[in-house]
Design a protein around this motif. Structure first.
Motif, PDB file in Angstrom:
ATOM      1  N   PHE A   6      44.612  35.894  41.209  1.00  0.00           N
ATOM      2  CA  PHE A   6      44.836  35.798  42.647  1.00  0.00           C
ATOM      3  C   PHE A   6      43.861  36.957  43.457  1.00  0.00           C
ATOM      4  N   LEU A   7      43.592  37.999  42.733  1.00  0.00           N
ATOM      5  CA  LEU A   7      42.548  38.967  43.251  1.00  0.00           C
ATOM      6  C   LEU A   7      41.054  38.616  43.289  1.00  0.00           C
ATOM      7  N   GLY A   8      40.880  37.304  42.933  1.00  0.00           N
ATOM      8  CA  GLY A   8      39.442  37.010  42.699  1.00  0.00           C
ATOM      9  C   GLY A   8      38.687  37.331  41.555  1.00  0.00           C
ATOM     10  N   ILE A   9      39.098  37.882  40.304  1.00  0.00           N
ATOM     11  CA  ILE A   9      38.441  38.146  39.422  1.00  0.00           C
ATOM     12  C   ILE A   9      38.187  37.111  38.392  1.00  0.00           C
ATOM     13  N   GLN A  25      47.443  36.267  35.880  1.00  0.00           N
ATOM     14  CA  GLN A  25      47.839  35.754  37.451  1.00  0.00           C
ATOM     15  C   GLN A  25      47.419  36.752  38.263  1.00  0.00           C
ATOM     16  N   GLU A  26      47.633  37.872  38.171  1.00  0.00           N
ATOM     17  CA  GLU A  26      47.240  38.801  39.068  1.00  0.00           C
ATOM     18  C   GLU A  26      45.626  39.108  39.588  1.00  0.00           C
ATOM     19  N   LEU A  27      44.804  39.021  38.236  1.00  0.00           N
ATOM     20  CA  LEU A  27      43.600  38.922  38.193  1.00  0.00           C
ATOM     21  C   LEU A  27      42.982  38.058  38.957  1.00  0.00           C
TER      22      LEU A  27
END
Lengths: 153, 355, 290
Positions: free
Chosen positions: A94-97, A90-92
């Motif tokens: 959100f950071l556009g990965i 989910q972090e990835l």
């Protein structure tokens, strides 16, 4: 132009998926070989840094695989790994990965067929997606990439 | 001949700079902060702020730069490349910085030519012209007058623009002084400058007279001479969180770290900003750290700026810009601490040595 | 506003009296609280050891810093038992630190203060405060008030970002992180960053590039936020400390929400519940692992 062969990493747990890969091999199943396997004792050992580092080393895709839930050699390692990835993905995102470049599977030592199929799916998917230009565009110049992944493609 | 420039002519200046082969960097917005960025359009210049978030020191001591790259061509054949002066030190005009920021590189130059000539810094200093603008405003963090500078000081500047009383809303006329030969040459080879001697804005002198020196650096230095072991360091630095924001935004802090990035076949040796406020800065391989506590590190910062550097070069390693106060998450104002030292020096001149 | 000016004065007065008692009796060696700053209008952390000086203590909306961050400093640990003024977010951070064995509950005396939010205008995270009344304290100053609870407004910007395409998000964050100068103020200001040696300072191997180039900046900011999963109390200290104004809280709050959505966990509400990444439920599965 030469055919595109992606540069990819596969982090496989020693007890299940790596053994599953062995089974696929000894059973002479065919699957594309465009990934470099890194054997780890347990999926619980896979720090999120491994995955980022792989992309930093120019990977176009990363595959992580271990024992099915309940089958962990150390009983609980994959439970922790599963939770870690749940949030990490989910972090990835959100950071556009591009999450299409990250694959997670559970493959047991008996599932040689599944290993060959998933390997084919992974390599085909990344081949279709092409090089991960977006991530590679932020990498500084003149840093070693080839010597680590050179033997892969 | 007296010279002037009008803000309406900034675009003419920028265009002619490009023609003359200069790049221009000036204060501009970057999200919610302001920093020095390459400027092509006069409209992008943001000159209204008292001071930009970060100083223009990155155009002298780069925040990050490759100083050497290597590539293995065979088993023992190594190709080494160092960047050329043309790449890292293009002719540049730093336009519209404050006199405190202009003084930064000039002060740091002493150490960059001391035991070793840092050619990255020196080449950049050589190829860079600084056009400073005198201040018509100051805030309570400003303390240039305490460190031998002023809102209109010429130290380090090649050209000084003094705002005139002729301003209407967004436009402003400046009187122009070429301070160095380099500055004179830039003016001669570019356009936008005019003859004229507009009247100096009264605000400059108001700022100057309101900004009373708040401590005497000579007295501070005297106290520091004997104050290394004073108890004050321990109590005064308790609230420091050790973040290093003060050093990164400082126009005179110049510590850097050298790191190799790469592997067996190729890689780069890079130079990155570093900070004495971090414990890792002095950590030895053995595990020993000569400055294990934040009071040790904070003392080093003040000692370096107000004692060691003056001892070596007769210059204070501080321009009084006040960024260390504005950006400190816990309001550890350097100015306030120096005032405290000033008071300690006045109160207990004889007891200092005893600590 | 529930707490009146008169109430605030009462809170501050009783805080001063109690702090004085604690120091006089020797129960604590130092009081960490808030006092007037050097810069006009700013409130700063103060460290009081002299019982005669507890009148320095103040408490109002200017008291933004999370004081629990100091509890990790060697200088403070060396002073002996600490009395600490704690708002809800400070108290939550203390809970997390106790849970992670950074110190023992009995090592500190918590002077809890009821807080309606800090900053002028009120900071975004305060509008979604889940601990206006601190969840842990030895003594509470002010009458307990109802917790604000999560507010849609706090998540509006996150939802706006989530509606963007993957490439748009990528470009947005690369640009934001590009401003990073690697000063690590975010790390030092964070109560949760307790590692004596941070991963970015480990160089064998060098996981996170130390250089402030696009890659190093992206990698650092990604790692920083991930290491706070299930631990971050959303106090905004990192973003406040960032000299380059990088919107770190957006990432933190995205993960706070993710942890809550997945595991119904909010960090620091007590010092017993195992954090979500350090536990599991028998038989739980996810749909993204085939």
């Amino acid at each position: 132009m030469a055919e595109f062969h992606p540069k990819t990493f596969a982090f496989l747990c020693n007890w299940c998926t790596y053994t599953g890969a062995d089974l696929a091999g000894t059973s002479r199943m065919l699957y594309p070989a465009d990934f470099r396997v890194i054997k780890v004792p347990c999926t619980g050992r896979i720090d999120m840094e491994f995955i980022i580092k792989a992309f930093e080393q120019g990977a176009d895709g990363v595959w992580v695989s271990g024992c099915h839930i309940g089958d962990c050699h150390y009983n609980t390692g994959n439970y922790y790994a599963q939770r870690r990835w749940t949030i990490f993905r989910q972090e990835l995102a959100f950071l556009g990965i591009d999450l299409r470049r990250l694959k997670f599977t559970w493959i047991s030592a008996a599932e040689g067929r599944k290993f060959a199929d998933e390997a084919a799916e992974f390599v085909n998917r990344i081949t279709q997606l092409g090089p991960y230009n977006e991530f590679q565009s932020i990498l500084p110049e003149n840093r070693e990439v080839e010597s680590i992944l050179g033997g892969v493609s | 001949m007296a010279l002037s420039i009008h803000s309406d002519d900034f675009q003419t200046l920028l265009d002619s700079l490009r023609e003359a082969g200069y790049r221009c960097v000036g204060p501009a917005r970057d999200g919610t902060i302001t920093k020095f960025k390459p400027i092509e359009q006069a409209g992008d210049l943001f000159l209204d702020e008292i001071l930009t978030t970060v100083s223009p020191k990155e155009f002298f001591l780069a925040e990050h730069e490759a100083i050497l790259s290597y590539r293995m061509k065979g088993k023992s054949d190594i190709e080494l490349t160092t960047p050329s002066k043309e790449e890292y030190a293009p002719p540049t005009l730093v336009f519209g910085c404050r006199p405190c920021d202009a003084a930064g590189p000039d002060i740091v130059k002493s150490v960059m030519t001391w035991d070793y000539d840092d050619r990255f810094f020196l080449d950049r200093a050589d190829s860079t012209v600084i056009a400073a603008i005198a201040c018509v405003e100051a805030d309570e963090a400003c303390f240039c007058t305490s460190v031998e500078l002023a809102p209109d000081s010429q130290t380090g500047a090649d050209i000084l623009l003094i705002p005139s009383s002729n301003s209407t809303g967004d436009t402003q006329e400046y009187s122009v002084t070429a301070i160095t030969e380099k500055g004179r040459k830039l003016i001669d080879s570019t356009k936008g400058w005019k003859d004229g001697n507009p009247e100096r804005a009264s605000a400059i002198d108001e700022v100057k007279s309101n900004l009373k020196p708040s401590f005497d650096p000579a007295k501070v230095r005297e106290w520091l001479d004997n104050g290394f072991d004073h108890e004050w360091w321990n109590t005064a630095t308790l609230s420091c969180i050790g973040c290093g924001t003060c050093t990164y935004t400082c126009p005179t802090c110049h510590c850097f770290d050298i790191v190799d990035e790469g592997g067996q076949s190729e890689g780069v040796r890079v130079k990155n900003w570093d900070s004495c406020m971090m414990s890792l800065f002095t950590l030895h391989t053995s595990g020993h750290n000569p400055r294990p506590l934040k009071s040790n590190r904070f003392r080093q910062r003040i000692m370096h700026k107000f004692k060691y550097y003056p001892d070596l070069f007769e210059r204070i390693l501080c321009t009084g810009c006040g960024r260390c106060q504005r950006h400190c998450p816990v309001d550890m104002a350097l100015k306030g601490l120096l005032e405290q030292i000033g008071r300690l020096a006045a109160e207990t001149p004889d007891q200092v040595a005893a600590g | 506003m529930v707490i009146s000016e008169a109430d605030t004065t009462k809170i501050v007065n009783s805080l001063r009296v109690r702090a004085k008692e604690l120091l006089e009796s020797g129960e604590v060696k130092v009081i960490i609280g808030y006092g007037e700053g050097y810069t006009k209008g700013k409130a700063v952390p103060v460290f009081i050891t002299d019982p005669g000086k507890t009148d320095q203590l103040i408490f109002d909306a200017r008291c933004v810093n999370n004081l629990s961050m100091y509890l990790k400093h060697a200088e403070i640990k060396a002073m002996g038992k600490v009395g600490i003024v704690a708002k809800g977010c400070d108290a939550r951070a203390i809970n997390v630190l106790i849970l992670e064995s950074q110190f023992k509950r009995e090592d500190i005396f918590i002077l809890g203060v009821v807080c309606e939010g800090v900053g002028d205008p009120i900071e975004e995270q305060c509008k979604s405060c889940v601990a206006n009344t601190p969840p842990v304290y030895d003594e509470l100053f002010g009458e307990p008030i109802e917790n604000q609870g999560w507010n849609d407004e706090t998540f509006a910007k996150i939802e706006e970002l989530e509606s963007m395409t993957q490439s748009e998000l990528w470009n947005f964050w690369v640009k934001e992180f590009d401003r990073c100068i690697k000063c690590y103020a975010c790390r030092e200001a964070c109560p949760m960053c307790t590692c004596t040696r941070c991963i970015t300072d480990k160089n064998q191997p060098q996981w996170v590039p130390t250089s402030p180039h696009s890659d190093g900046n992206y990698h650092w900011n990604l790692t920083r936020a991930f290491h706070l999963v299930g631990r971050c109390v959303g106090c905004n200290s990192c973003e406040r400390a960032c000299p380059m104004d990088i919107p770190l809280s957006l990432v933190n709050w995205k993960l706070i929400k993710a942890v809550h959505d997945e595991y119904e966990f909010i960090a620091g509400m007590d010092a017993e519940t195992a954090p979500p990444l350090a536990t599991y439920t028998e038989g739980e599965e996810t749909d993204f692992i085939k």
